[in-house]
Design a protein around this motif. Structure first.
Motif, PDB file in Angstrom:
ATOM      1  N   GLN A 172      30.931   1.211 -21.722  1.00 60.33           N
ATOM      2  CA  GLN A 172      30.797   0.886 -23.133  1.00 60.33           C
ATOM      3  C   GLN A 172      30.183  -0.508 -23.316  1.00 60.33           C
ATOM      4  N   VAL A 173      29.343  -0.599 -24.323  1.00 64.22           N
ATOM      5  CA  VAL A 173      28.784  -1.893 -24.728  1.00 64.22           C
ATOM      6  C   VAL A 173      28.870  -1.999 -26.251  1.00 64.22           C
ATOM      7  N   GLY A 174      28.813  -3.246 -26.740  1.00 59.61           N
ATOM      8  CA  GLY A 174      28.787  -3.476 -28.170  1.00 59.61           C
ATOM      9  C   GLY A 174      27.389  -3.861 -28.625  1.00 59.61           C
ATOM     10  N   SER A 175      26.973  -3.293 -29.768  1.00 61.07           N
ATOM     11  CA  SER A 175      25.649  -3.593 -30.302  1.00 61.07           C
ATOM     12  C   SER A 175      25.661  -3.387 -31.808  1.00 61.07           C
ATOM     13  N   ALA A 176      24.962  -4.296 -32.489  1.00 66.78           N
ATOM     14  CA  ALA A 176      24.856  -4.176 -33.947  1.00 66.78           C
ATOM     15  C   ALA A 176      23.814  -3.173 -34.374  1.00 66.78           C
ATOM     16  N   MET A 177      23.175  -2.490 -33.419  1.00 74.65           N
ATOM     17  CA  MET A 177      22.164  -1.500 -33.761  1.00 74.65           C
ATOM     18  C   MET A 177      22.786  -0.252 -34.371  1.00 74.65           C
ATOM     19  N   THR A 178      24.079  -0.039 -34.219  1.00 78.46           N
ATOM     20  CA  THR A 178      24.734   1.159 -34.762  1.00 78.46           C
ATOM     21  C   THR A 178      25.924   0.739 -35.597  1.00 78.46           C
ATOM     22  N   ASN A 179      26.214   1.560 -36.611  1.00 76.58           N
ATOM     23  CA  ASN A 179      27.332   1.272 -37.506  1.00 76.58           C
ATOM     24  C   ASN A 179      28.601   2.021 -37.113  1.00 76.58           C
ATOM     25  N   ASP A 180      28.484   3.032 -36.303  1.00 77.33           N
ATOM     26  CA  ASP A 180      29.666   3.772 -35.846  1.00 77.33           C
ATOM     27  C   ASP A 180      29.560   3.993 -34.339  1.00 77.33           C
ATOM     28  N   MET A 181      30.584   4.645 -33.759  1.00 76.48           N
ATOM     29  CA  MET A 181      30.636   4.830 -32.309  1.00 76.48           C
ATOM     30  C   MET A 181      29.655   5.919 -31.890  1.00 76.48           C
ATOM     31  N   LEU A 182      28.819   5.594 -30.933  1.00 75.49           N
ATOM     32  CA  LEU A 182      27.812   6.520 -30.406  1.00 75.49           C
ATOM     33  C   LEU A 182      28.137   6.789 -28.937  1.00 75.49           C
ATOM     34  N   TRP A 183      28.249   8.089 -28.596  1.00 74.78           N
ATOM     35  CA  TRP A 183      28.561   8.481 -27.207  1.00 74.78           C
ATOM     36  C   TRP A 183      27.424   9.339 -26.652  1.00 74.78           C
ATOM     37  N   GLN A 184      27.166   9.138 -25.387  1.00 73.20           N
ATOM     38  CA  GLN A 184      26.296  10.043 -24.634  1.00 73.20           C
ATOM     39  C   GLN A 184      27.032  10.409 -23.351  1.00 73.20           C
ATOM     40  N   ALA A 185      27.049  11.688 -23.039  1.00 70.56           N
ATOM     41  CA  ALA A 185      27.853  12.189 -21.916  1.00 70.56           C
ATOM     42  C   ALA A 185      27.000  13.033 -20.993  1.00 70.56           C
ATOM     43  N   ALA A 186      27.126  12.768 -19.686  1.00 69.74           N
ATOM     44  CA  ALA A 186      26.495  13.591 -18.648  1.00 69.74           C
ATOM     45  C   ALA A 186      27.546  14.560 -18.125  1.00 69.74           C
ATOM     46  N   ILE A 187      27.444  15.810 -18.579  1.00 65.93           N
ATOM     47  CA  ILE A 187      28.414  16.848 -18.222  1.00 65.93           C
ATOM     48  C   ILE A 187      27.735  17.839 -17.293  1.00 65.93           C
ATOM     49  N   PRO A 214      15.398   3.492 -35.485  1.00 66.10           N
ATOM     50  CA  PRO A 214      16.718   3.007 -35.049  1.00 66.10           C
ATOM     51  C   PRO A 214      17.281   3.783 -33.862  1.00 66.10           C
ATOM     52  N   ALA A 215      17.072   5.084 -33.869  1.00 67.59           N
ATOM     53  CA  ALA A 215      17.566   5.898 -32.752  1.00 67.59           C
ATOM     54  C   ALA A 215      16.823   5.576 -31.472  1.00 67.59           C
ATOM     55  N   MET A 216      15.527   5.321 -31.603  1.00 62.83           N
ATOM     56  CA  MET A 216      14.746   4.972 -30.411  1.00 62.83           C
ATOM     57  C   MET A 216      15.230   3.638 -29.844  1.00 62.83           C
ATOM     58  N   GLN A 217      15.495   2.647 -30.714  1.00 63.89           N
ATOM     59  CA  GLN A 217      15.981   1.358 -30.236  1.00 63.89           C
ATOM     60  C   GLN A 217      17.358   1.512 -29.578  1.00 63.89           C
ATOM     61  N   GLN A 218      18.210   2.308 -30.190  1.00 68.82           N
ATOM     62  CA  GLN A 218      19.525   2.542 -29.609  1.00 68.82           C
ATOM     63  C   GLN A 218      19.420   3.243 -28.247  1.00 68.82           C
ATOM     64  N   GLN A 219      18.466   4.186 -28.138  1.00 69.90           N
ATOM     65  CA  GLN A 219      18.334   4.924 -26.884  1.00 69.90           C
ATOM     66  C   GLN A 219      17.795   4.030 -25.774  1.00 69.90           C
ATOM     67  N   VAL A 220      16.904   3.077 -26.125  1.00 73.37           N
ATOM     68  CA  VAL A 220      16.414   2.144 -25.107  1.00 73.37           C
ATOM     69  C   VAL A 220      17.575   1.335 -24.539  1.00 73.37           C
ATOM     70  N   LEU A 221      18.446   0.830 -25.451  1.00 74.64           N
ATOM     71  CA  LEU A 221      19.610   0.088 -24.969  1.00 74.64           C
ATOM     72  C   LEU A 221      20.555   0.996 -24.176  1.00 74.64           C
ATOM     73  N   MET A 222      20.716   2.235 -24.628  1.00 69.16           N
ATOM     74  CA  MET A 222      21.600   3.184 -23.915  1.00 69.16           C
ATOM     75  C   MET A 222      21.036   3.512 -22.531  1.00 69.16           C
ATOM     76  N   ASN A 223      19.708   3.640 -22.414  1.00 67.62           N
ATOM     77  CA  ASN A 223      19.108   3.903 -21.102  1.00 67.62           C
ATOM     78  C   ASN A 223      19.346   2.729 -20.154  1.00 67.62           C
ATOM     79  N   SER A 224      19.270   1.492 -20.709  1.00 62.25           N
ATOM     80  CA  SER A 224      19.561   0.326 -19.873  1.00 62.25           C
ATOM     81  C   SER A 224      21.006   0.374 -19.380  1.00 62.25           C
ATOM     82  N   LEU A 225      21.946   0.760 -20.279  1.00 61.98           N
ATOM     83  CA  LEU A 225      23.345   0.886 -19.872  1.00 61.98           C
ATOM     84  C   LEU A 225      23.512   1.943 -18.791  1.00 61.98           C
ATOM     85  N   MET A 226      22.796   3.070 -18.925  1.00 60.10           N
ATOM     86  CA  MET A 226      22.872   4.118 -17.908  1.00 60.10           C
ATOM     87  C   MET A 226      22.405   3.610 -16.555  1.00 60.10           C
ATOM     88  N   SER A 227      21.299   2.860 -16.550  1.00 63.87           N
ATOM     89  CA  SER A 227      20.763   2.350 -15.287  1.00 63.87           C
ATOM     90  C   SER A 227      21.743   1.369 -14.645  1.00 63.87           C
TER      91      SER A 227
END
Length: 567
Positions: A172-187, A214-227
């Motif tokens: 988990q990371v904190g970012s002001a790019m989103t207003n609510d909790m965003l999850w991505q799961a590798a199942i 906004p979703a693209m910016q959030q996904q770039v940060l999420m991809n960095s978290l995944m890496s």
């Protein structure tokens, strides 16, 4: 289980042990008693340990745990979650499962033991979630050391429970790019999916398409978290290690929220972004504040992927244990009964084979072998009439198919012949001396010839008077002439021989009997001259007769036992 249920199980185990040991075990009675005492001692020891553990469990109670029948997933949460919503209790129960907080990552194994002491049937539904917030760690090596400790504790927990305790990794990371909790799961089997509280789960491409910039910016940060997460967290659990087995996570989650308590201005996450991306220059990549009380930190959507339990009640668990003990006792009894019947088959088959190997003319060993077979047959017959003993029963009795075989072997036995009895001493047969009348008398005469004395002496040397024996002199003729005259002639010739023996041997008159048969007893045919010559004879014989031939000065002997040949 309650103390009463534990006592009931102990008594049930003792009863089953007594029945099996004393009725079925294929050993002697002394050995059976010793085994029973050992088993009873083991039951007492286990009961004592269980009682002490029950007393110890009272001091390890976790508050607000669901009851023993709870069957939803139970997840032990350790790591960097803020857990502001669990400050009052370590347990948070939701619709789809139960979260249990682990305060210190080093206490994971201890908390798991406490939970299993209080809820022994929860081993199957227990899972572990390791949460890592890279913004809270300034030293990557220290983080790796903590994760290795967790890996070792999870491997130990798997050994103790006997179940493959699932592992969920959560970054988990904190970012002001989103207003609510965003999850991505590798199942496994579903790829990476996006989970948000306000929308249904969808793929990354669909989320980016509908979310715009906004979703693209959030996904770039999420991809960095995944890496970063793959390199610094997941690899710690997946790398080969000779001391600790590899733990493959059941699911890997990445979360992003506007607020994250405890984030550092200079962290391992910041250093990694500056080396690999330019996200630190993008507005909103850091959280807006540190108050996380309004955001639920738990990914409840992952709970349905985790295993559930059976939800047994204490009574049901006690019944299951009792059934297990009965099953174990039944298996032991069946194995013992089968072994006893196998021993019976081997013993009786050996006795039959031994009987047939002994030749029938070996009377001693053959009699011993058939005696053993008769004992076997008596035992089998007794069991057939009065019932098979318990240790041979349970539907495994094999004696019936041996009974007829044993009886056939016994029927084939030929007893030895009786010992030879001593032959009775043959009774002495009367000695008969046959004299030719023509050699003693002239034709038609009854006076002895002058030259017949020598012949009479030679022929009658064995005929001597003896008490108890009668000298019978019988005269015979052929059938020539008048029968009456022939009878008179034979009588006179016999008297003439008698007179000669009486006068010559000085034998009393009482020792003689004279008979004239004439032609009534021929020994040959009278149709030929030779036959008629044989029929003209005088026969002298000794015949046993009581009170016969009393000679003065001699004691009378039994006429049946005297030996004529001696006189």
């Amino acid at each position: 289980m309650s103390p009463a249920q534990q006592r009931g199980l102990a008594l049930w185990a003792a009863l089953l042990s007594t029945v099996v040991c004393l009725s079925f075990l294929p050993v002697s009675r002394l050995v059976s008693v010793l085994i029973l005492l050992a088993v009873l001692g083991l039951i007492v020891v286990l009961w004592t340990i269980a009682s002490r553990r029950a007393e110890h469990d009272v001091t390890l109670r976790l508050e607000d745990l669901p009851d023993a029948t709870y069957h939803q997933p139970v997840v032990l949460v350790c790591g960097d979650l803020p857990l502001a919503c669990m400050q009052q209790s370590q347990v948070l129960t939701v619709t789809q499962g139960c979260w249990i907080r682990v305060e210190d990552f080093q206490d994971l194994e201890q908390v798991a033991r406490q939970v299993l002491w209080l809820r022994p049937d929860w081993g199957r539904q227990l899972s572990v979630m390791v949460s890592v917030c890279p913004q809270k760690h300034a030293d990557s090596e220290a983080l790796t050391s903590r994760l290795l400790s967790l890996r070792w504790q999870i491997s130990q927990l798997r050994k103790e429970t006997g179940h493959s305790v699932p592992l969920v990794l959560n970054g988990q990371v904190g970012s002001a790019m989103t207003n609510d909790m965003l999850w991505q799961a590798a199942i496994p089997g579903e790829g990476v999916r996006v989970w948000r509280e306000s929308t249904a789960p969808c793929s990354i491409s669909a989320w980016v398409t509908t979310g715009g910039v906004p979703a693209m910016q959030q996904q770039v940060l999420m991809n960095s978290l995944m890496s970063w997460f793959h390199q610094h967290v997941k690899a710690v659990f997946m790398d080969e290690n000779p001391d600790v087995p590899v733990i493959v996570p059941t699911a890997v989650l990445w979360g992003m929220g506007p607020i994250l308590a405890g984030s550092l201005a200079s962290s391992a996450w910041t250093a990694w972004l500056s080396r690999h991306t330019a996200m630190q220059h993008v507005a909103g990549w850091q959280p807006v504040g540190t108050d996380s009380t309004v955001i639920a930190p738990f990914p409840d959507f992952v709970l349905p992927l985790l295993p559930e339990g059976r939800g047994l009640t204490p009574r049901g668990r006690a019944f299951r244990c009792a059934l297990g003990l009965f099953t174990l006792a039944a298996i032991t009894a069946l194995l013992s009964s089968g072994w006893n019947n196998r021993q019976l088959l081997q013993r009786v088959s050996f006795d039959i084979a031994r009987y047939y190997r002994i030749p029938m003319n070996d009377y001693g060993q053959k009699a011993d072998a058939v005696a053993v077979l008769r004992e076997d047959a008596a035992q089998l017959d007794n069991w057939t009439r009065n019932g098979v003993p318990v240790r041979m029963g349970l539907g495994l009795y094999q004696g019936e198919r041996l009974h007829l075989t044993v009886l056939d072997a016994i029927r084939s036995y030929v007893p030895p012949p009786p010992p030879l009895k001593p032959q009775p001493k043959p009774k002495p047969a009367p000695k008969i001396v046959r004299l030719d009348s023509m050699s003693l008398f002239d034709s038609g005469k009854s006076v002895l010839k002058a030259g017949s004395t020598k012949m009479l002496i030679n022929s009658l040397v064995g005929i001597k008077a003896k008490p108890g024996w009668l000298i019978v002199v019988a005269g015979h003729t052929d059938n020539t002439g008048n029968p009456q005259l022939n009878q008179t002639l034979s009588q006179k010739r016999a008297e003439a021989v008698r007179d000669w023996m009486r006068d010559t041997g000085d034998v009393p008159e009482s020792c003689f009997a004279v008979q004239g048969y004439g032609a009534s007893r021929p020994v040959a045919t009278n149709d030929t001259p030779e036959g008629r010559a044989l029929n003209r004879r005088v026969e002298i014989s000794l015949v046993p007769q009581a009170n016969a031939c009393r000679i003065p000065g001699h004691t009378q002997a039994s006429s049946q036992d005297d030996d004529v040949s001696q006189h």
